[in-house]
Scaffold this motif. Structure first.
Motif, short mmCIF file in Angstrom:
data_model
loop_
_atom_site.label_atom_id
_atom_site.label_comp_id
_atom_site.label_asym_id
_atom_site.label_seq_id
_atom_site.Cartn_x
_atom_site.Cartn_y
_atom_site.Cartn_z
N GLY A 245 0.88 -1.25 -0.13
CA GLY A 245 0.19 -0.01 -0.05
C GLY A 245 0.90 1.36 -0.08
N LYS A 246 0.44 2.36 0.99
CA LYS A 246 1.30 3.33 1.06
C LYS A 246 2.79 3.31 0.94
CE LYS A 246 -0.47 5.08 4.78
NZ LYS A 246 -1.00 5.91 5.92
N PRO A 247 3.47 4.36 0.68
CA PRO A 247 4.89 4.24 0.55
C PRO A 247 5.35 4.47 1.98
CG PRO A 247 4.07 5.64 -1.04
CD PRO A 247 2.92 5.23 -0.33
N HIS A 248 6.36 3.75 2.19
CA HIS A 248 7.02 4.09 4.00
C HIS A 248 7.61 5.50 3.83
CE1 HIS A 248 6.83 -0.29 4.85
NE2 HIS A 248 7.25 -0.57 3.89
N ALA A 249 7.66 5.99 5.04
CA ALA A 249 8.22 7.28 5.47
C ALA A 249 9.78 7.28 5.22
CB ALA A 249 8.10 7.59 6.74
N LYS A 250 10.27 8.15 4.81
CA LYS A 250 11.88 8.24 4.38
C LYS A 250 12.55 8.41 5.95
CE LYS A 250 12.47 10.09 -0.18
NZ LYS A 250 13.16 11.14 -0.97
N GLN A 251 13.57 7.91 6.05
CA GLN A 251 14.51 8.05 6.99
C GLN A 251 15.81 8.55 6.63
OE1 GLN A 251 14.97 3.70 8.61
NE2 GLN A 251 12.76 3.41 7.98
N GLN A 252 16.18 9.53 7.88
CA GLN A 252 17.57 9.93 7.61
C GLN A 252 18.73 8.72 7.65
OE1 GLN A 252 18.85 12.89 10.64
NE2 GLN A 252 20.72 13.48 9.68
N ILE A 253 19.77 8.86 6.63
CA ILE A 253 20.64 7.85 6.56
C ILE A 253 22.00 8.15 7.00
CG2 ILE A 253 21.80 5.93 5.13
CD1 ILE A 253 18.69 5.64 5.37
N ARG A 254 22.34 7.68 7.87
CA ARG A 254 23.84 8.00 8.44
C ARG A 254 24.71 6.82 8.15
NH1 ARG A 254 20.31 10.06 12.30
NH2 ARG A 254 20.48 8.35 13.66
N GLU A 255 24.47 5.64 8.05
CA GLU A 255 25.39 4.40 8.10
C GLU A 255 25.02 3.74 6.80
OE1 GLU A 255 26.87 0.36 10.43
OE2 GLU A 255 25.71 2.28 11.53
N LEU A 256 25.71 3.37 5.81
CA LEU A 256 25.83 2.42 4.80
C LEU A 256 26.33 1.10 5.29
CD1 LEU A 256 27.35 4.46 2.05
CD2 LEU A 256 25.04 4.48 2.65
N VAL A 257 25.39 0.12 5.08
CA VAL A 257 25.90 -1.40 5.31
C VAL A 257 26.00 -2.09 4.20
CG1 VAL A 257 25.36 -3.16 6.96
CG2 VAL A 257 24.57 -1.01 7.79
N PHE A 258 27.27 -2.55 3.96
CA PHE A 258 27.43 -3.66 2.77
C PHE A 258 26.81 -4.90 3.07
CE2 PHE A 258 29.65 -7.21 0.67
CZ PHE A 258 29.48 -6.74 -0.59
N PHE A 259 25.97 -5.41 2.54
CA PHE A 259 25.15 -6.60 3.30
C PHE A 259 25.31 -7.87 2.25
CE2 PHE A 259 20.79 -8.58 4.51
CZ PHE A 259 21.43 -9.41 5.31
N LEU B 260 21.80 10.17 1.28
CA LEU B 260 22.44 10.68 2.37
C LEU B 260 21.68 12.01 2.49
CD1 LEU B 260 26.03 9.54 2.24
CD2 LEU B 260 24.72 8.87 3.84
N GLN B 261 21.35 12.70 1.38
CA GLN B 261 20.86 14.11 1.30
C GLN B 261 19.42 14.17 1.69
OE1 GLN B 261 22.37 15.21 -2.50
NE2 GLN B 261 23.87 16.29 -1.94
N GLN B 262 18.81 13.20 1.22
CA GLN B 262 17.06 13.18 0.97
C GLN B 262 16.56 12.36 1.85
OE1 GLN B 262 15.94 13.02 -2.87
NE2 GLN B 262 17.47 14.55 -3.76
N GLY B 263 17.24 11.41 2.56
CA GLY B 263 16.78 10.02 3.40
C GLY B 263 16.25 9.16 2.45
N ALA B 264 16.15 7.92 2.89
CA ALA B 264 15.48 6.80 2.12
C ALA B 264 14.57 6.02 2.84
CB ALA B 264 16.72 6.00 1.83
N ALA B 265 13.37 5.54 2.05
CA ALA B 265 12.53 4.91 2.55
C ALA B 265 12.76 3.46 2.27
CB ALA B 265 11.22 5.22 1.91
N PRO B 266 12.17 2.43 3.00
CA PRO B 266 12.40 0.92 2.96
C PRO B 266 11.28 0.66 1.59
CG PRO B 266 11.64 1.29 5.26
CD PRO B 266 11.55 2.69 4.41
N PRO B 267 11.88 -0.10 0.84
CA PRO B 267 11.06 -0.45 -0.42
C PRO B 267 9.84 -1.66 0.02
CG PRO B 267 12.79 -1.72 -0.43
CD PRO B 267 13.25 -0.91 0.62
#
Length: 201
Positions: A3-17, A158-165
């Motif tokens: 349904g609705k898009p998730h809210a964006k979160q501020q990103i401070r750490e990149l995790v190579f997974f 990093l600049q705009q935040g990211a939402a979980p897909p």
């Protein structure tokens, strides 16, 4: 679920997974970090590597990362001792975004787990990866496996935040059926009680 898009979160750490190997995109990720750190005006961030150590070019992948890090202006660390549930718990931490930069993959568990757990994610557009993600979220989540493209996508996050897909309809439906099946096991006389991933040891 789709349904609705998730809210964006501020990103401070990149995790190579993923496993720390070339096929899983370790060199691609390191190349993108080189580019990011060379660009003025990139917001501050840190990096972690969440995956099993392997051999690269006949030496430890940790030694490879350590050598590559000499060009980076950001702090980095290794998170190599986590089993599946603990790895996802780590990824759910505030301000973290998973990066799955596989060069070739069919239907990787790393992507399935991130989408199913609501974790902000960037993933390559190879193999079956895009099919896991809702069509409306693919453009924001999936990227062509090139260092400059990944560097751009990270910088935007990093600049705009990211939402979980969100998961694709097919994946959400399968996930729902599995959850319903597991729930039904608890109603059977001979079924063993199920535990959530965080309760497993």
């Amino acid at each position: 679920q789709n349904g609705k898009p998730h809210a964006k979160q501020q990103i401070r750490e990149l995790v190579f997974f993923g496993r720390l190997e070339i096929r899983k995109g370790l060199k691609l990720f390191c190349d993108a970090l080189d580019e990011l750190c060379a660009r003025p005006g990139t917001p501050p961030f840190e990096v972690s590597f969440l995956g099993k150590e392997t051999q690269i070019y006949g030496r430890s992948s940790i030694g490879y990362i350590s050598d590559r890090s000499k060009k980076w202006s950001v702090p980095w660390h290794l998170v190599t001792n986590k089993h599946q549930a603990a790895a996802l718990e780590y990824l759910r931490g505030t301000g973290r975004m998973a990066v799955v930069s596989s060069l070739a993959d069919n239907f990787p568990n790393t992507v399935l787990e991130c989408v199913g757990s609501g974790i902000p994610l960037l993933a390559t557009n190879v193999g079956g990866i895009p099919e896991i993600i809702a069509e409306a979220d693919r453009e924001a989540t999936c990227f062509e496996p090139r260092p400059d493209v990944l560097a751009d996508r990270i910088r935007t996050a990093l600049q705009q935040g990211a939402a979980p897909p969100r998961p694709s309809v097919a994946f959400a439906d399968v996930e729902h059926k599995w959850v319903r099946w597991h729930d039904s096991l608890g109603n059977g006389v001979s079924a063993e009680p199920t535990t959530s991933p965080s309760q497993r040891t």
